[in-house]
Write a protein that holds these residues in place. Structure first.
Motif, PDB file in Angstrom:
ATOM      1  N   LYS A  73     104.618  84.169 103.100  1.00  0.00           N
ATOM      2  CA  LYS A  73     104.458  84.403 101.816  1.00  0.00           C
ATOM      3  C   LYS A  73     103.085  85.221 101.755  1.00  0.00           C
ATOM      4  O   LYS A  73     102.271  84.971 102.227  1.00  0.00           O
ATOM      5  CB  LYS A  73     103.960  83.173 100.905  1.00  0.00           C
ATOM      6  CG  LYS A  73     105.123  82.262 100.616  1.00  0.00           C
ATOM      7  CD  LYS A  73     104.694  80.998  99.749  1.00  0.00           C
ATOM      8  CE  LYS A  73     105.743  79.831  99.692  1.00  0.00           C
ATOM      9  NZ  LYS A  73     105.315  78.969  98.563  1.00  0.00           N
ATOM     10  N   HIS A 131     109.919  88.534 105.040  1.00  0.00           N
ATOM     11  CA  HIS A 131     108.742  87.791 104.286  1.00  0.00           C
ATOM     12  C   HIS A 131     109.177  87.513 102.842  1.00  0.00           C
ATOM     13  O   HIS A 131     109.924  88.467 102.116  1.00  0.00           O
ATOM     14  CB  HIS A 131     107.739  88.839 104.436  1.00  0.00           C
ATOM     15  CG  HIS A 131     107.068  88.736 105.851  1.00  0.00           C
ATOM     16  ND1 HIS A 131     106.946  87.590 106.569  1.00  0.00           N
ATOM     17  CD2 HIS A 131     106.918  89.697 106.838  1.00  0.00           C
ATOM     18  CE1 HIS A 131     106.479  88.047 107.851  1.00  0.00           C
ATOM     19  NE2 HIS A 131     106.406  89.331 107.799  1.00  0.00           N
ATOM     20  N   ASP A 132     108.184  86.722 102.315  1.00  0.00           N
ATOM     21  CA  ASP A 132     108.465  86.393 100.694  1.00  0.00           C
ATOM     22  C   ASP A 132     107.423  87.119 100.103  1.00  0.00           C
ATOM     23  O   ASP A 132     106.088  86.669 100.103  1.00  0.00           O
ATOM     24  CB  ASP A 132     108.456  84.801 100.782  1.00  0.00           C
ATOM     25  CG  ASP A 132     108.350  84.430  98.935  1.00  0.00           C
ATOM     26  OD1 ASP A 132     108.304  85.419  98.293  1.00  0.00           O
ATOM     27  OD2 ASP A 132     108.303  83.319  98.756  1.00  0.00           O
ATOM     28  N   THR A 178     105.405  88.991  97.069  1.00  0.00           N
ATOM     29  CA  THR A 178     104.909  89.036  95.474  1.00  0.00           C
ATOM     30  C   THR A 178     104.141  90.321  95.423  1.00  0.00           C
ATOM     31  O   THR A 178     103.039  90.672  96.133  1.00  0.00           O
ATOM     32  CB  THR A 178     103.920  87.980  94.987  1.00  0.00           C
ATOM     33  OG1 THR A 178     104.794  86.678  95.526  1.00  0.00           O
ATOM     34  CG2 THR A 178     103.557  87.867  93.916  1.00  0.00           C
ATOM     35  N   LYS A 228     109.036  89.345  93.993  1.00  0.00           N
ATOM     36  CA  LYS A 228     108.306  88.702  92.879  1.00  0.00           C
ATOM     37  C   LYS A 228     107.052  89.485  92.453  1.00  0.00           C
ATOM     38  O   LYS A 228     106.670  90.387  93.191  1.00  0.00           O
ATOM     39  CB  LYS A 228     107.702  87.206  93.292  1.00  0.00           C
ATOM     40  CG  LYS A 228     108.827  86.492  93.836  1.00  0.00           C
ATOM     41  CD  LYS A 228     108.013  85.182  94.383  1.00  0.00           C
ATOM     42  CE  LYS A 228     109.256  84.179  95.152  1.00  0.00           C
ATOM     43  NZ  LYS A 228     108.834  82.985  95.752  1.00  0.00           N
ATOM     44  N   PHE A 280      99.179  82.036  99.235  1.00  0.00           N
ATOM     45  CA  PHE A 280      99.839  82.806 100.149  1.00  0.00           C
ATOM     46  C   PHE A 280      99.139  82.950 101.481  1.00  0.00           C
ATOM     47  O   PHE A 280      98.166  82.472 101.803  1.00  0.00           O
ATOM     48  CB  PHE A 280      99.383  84.378  99.547  1.00  0.00           C
ATOM     49  CG  PHE A 280      99.941  84.584  98.133  1.00  0.00           C
ATOM     50  CD1 PHE A 280     101.286  84.891  97.944  1.00  0.00           C
ATOM     51  CD2 PHE A 280      98.852  84.297  97.027  1.00  0.00           C
ATOM     52  CE1 PHE A 280     101.464  85.195  96.654  1.00  0.00           C
ATOM     53  CE2 PHE A 280      99.444  84.628  95.923  1.00  0.00           C
ATOM     54  CZ  PHE A 280     100.703  85.059  95.644  1.00  0.00           C
ATOM     55  N   CYS A 298      93.871  82.685 101.364  1.00  0.00           N
ATOM     56  CA  CYS A 298      94.968  83.106 102.302  1.00  0.00           C
ATOM     57  C   CYS A 298      94.429  83.036 103.617  1.00  0.00           C
ATOM     58  O   CYS A 298      93.309  82.507 103.834  1.00  0.00           O
ATOM     59  CB  CYS A 298      95.392  84.585 102.117  1.00  0.00           C
ATOM     60  SG  CYS A 298      93.911  85.791 102.320  1.00  0.00           S
TER      61      CYS A 298
END
Length: 290
Positions: free
Chosen positions: A2, A25-26, A28, A44, A65, A88
């Protein structure tokens, strides 16, 4: 993983995000909500004012994250507002080769030691190099140096460079407008926008502690840029002390950066000559169209 990307909706942020998505990867994206980009996959999004701690806290409440890529850390207070409101495992900050105090060839990362810089909590300063030094140093108030990466690039060029710095020379030669260049034989390094984005994405999967330089291999003289553009356009540059000041004035020596540390984690940068002349051709074509 994330990954939170602060900024990233224009210039080399786009190939960076696309490379992160390609790696699975996810992602945002955090922005002010004013800019949108067409990424090669789903991302996102969150909206906040990165200078406002409360705005960031509201936007990121409950979110976690693995990696934060901070592409728009322009001062120590920017970093504080972000890192006091989110955690993180690794923080990657887009810094700058302008943190180095002296121009010369083959500058190494240890020529500016982040932890030794006296921290000042400040907003964005007119003094850009000092702003970026403070931004690096501020991160160490919230994270260990082993969990931080400070990416130091020289000038980033590319087809989407909104500053028009390389195109300045092409446009002035084509239009016959005088320009002032303080030293035509001064040489410097650059990095292409695509590689600038992709290297940061690479760092998400290949941790690198502390500062790391990134730039294309080799240098180019301003005289070489002018000579190439003159031949393509068929006109001679007008150089005049009363002309428009050129973008890369002010260097005191050849400016290039050592990338051994990046090579040590498996990344090899392109040769400058492989793309700079094609980019000049593109600037010329754009000038014709315009």
């Amino acid at each position: 993983m994330k990954i939170l990307v602060v900024g990233g909706t224009r210039f080399f942020g786009i190939p960076m995000v696309n490379a992160l998505l390609s790696a699975g990867h996810d992602v945002t994206i955090a922005t002010r909500g004013n800019a949108k980009a067409d990424f090669a996959g789903e991302v996102k999004s969150v909206v906040f004012d990165r200078t406002d701690s409360d705005s960031i806290k509201r936007a990121l409440s409950g979110l976690e994250f693995d990696v934060i890529i901070d592409k728009i850390a322009y001062g120590s207070n920017d970093v504080k507002a972000l890192l006091e409101n989110v955690t993180c495992d690794r923080y990657i900050q887009m810094s700058s080769c302008s943190v180095y105090h002296e121009d010369h060839a083959d500058i190494r990362e240890e020529e500016f030691i982040t932890k030794d810089h006296p921290l000042k909590w400040q907003d964005r300063l007119p003094d850009y190099p000092e702003t970026k030094r403070n931004a690096e140093r501020a991160a160490l108030e919230f994270m260990d140096e082993a969990s931080c990466t400070f990416v130091r690039y020289p000038v980033v060029l590319g087809e989407n460079d909104y500053t028009g710095r390389l195109r300045f020379y092409v446009d002035h030669i084509r239009s016959g407008s005088p320009m002032y260049i303080d030293d035509c034989d001064r040489a410097m390094s650059f990095i292409h926008e695509k590689e600038a984005g992709e290297f940061i994405a690479y760092l998400a999967d290949h941790p690198c502690d502390g500062a790391v330089n990134g730039c294309s291999n080799g240098v180019i003289k301003i005289s070489e840029i002018i000579d190439y553009a003159e031949k393509k356009i068929g006109k001679t540059a007008i150089l005049d002390a009363a002309g428009d000041a050129a973008p890369y004035n002010g260097l005191t020596d050849t400016l290039s950066f050592n990338t051994d540390k990046a090579r040590g984690i498996g990344y090899t940068f392109s040769d400058l000559g492989d793309w700079i002349y094609g980019l000049l051709d593109n600037c010329n074509a754009c000038s014709v169209l315009c």
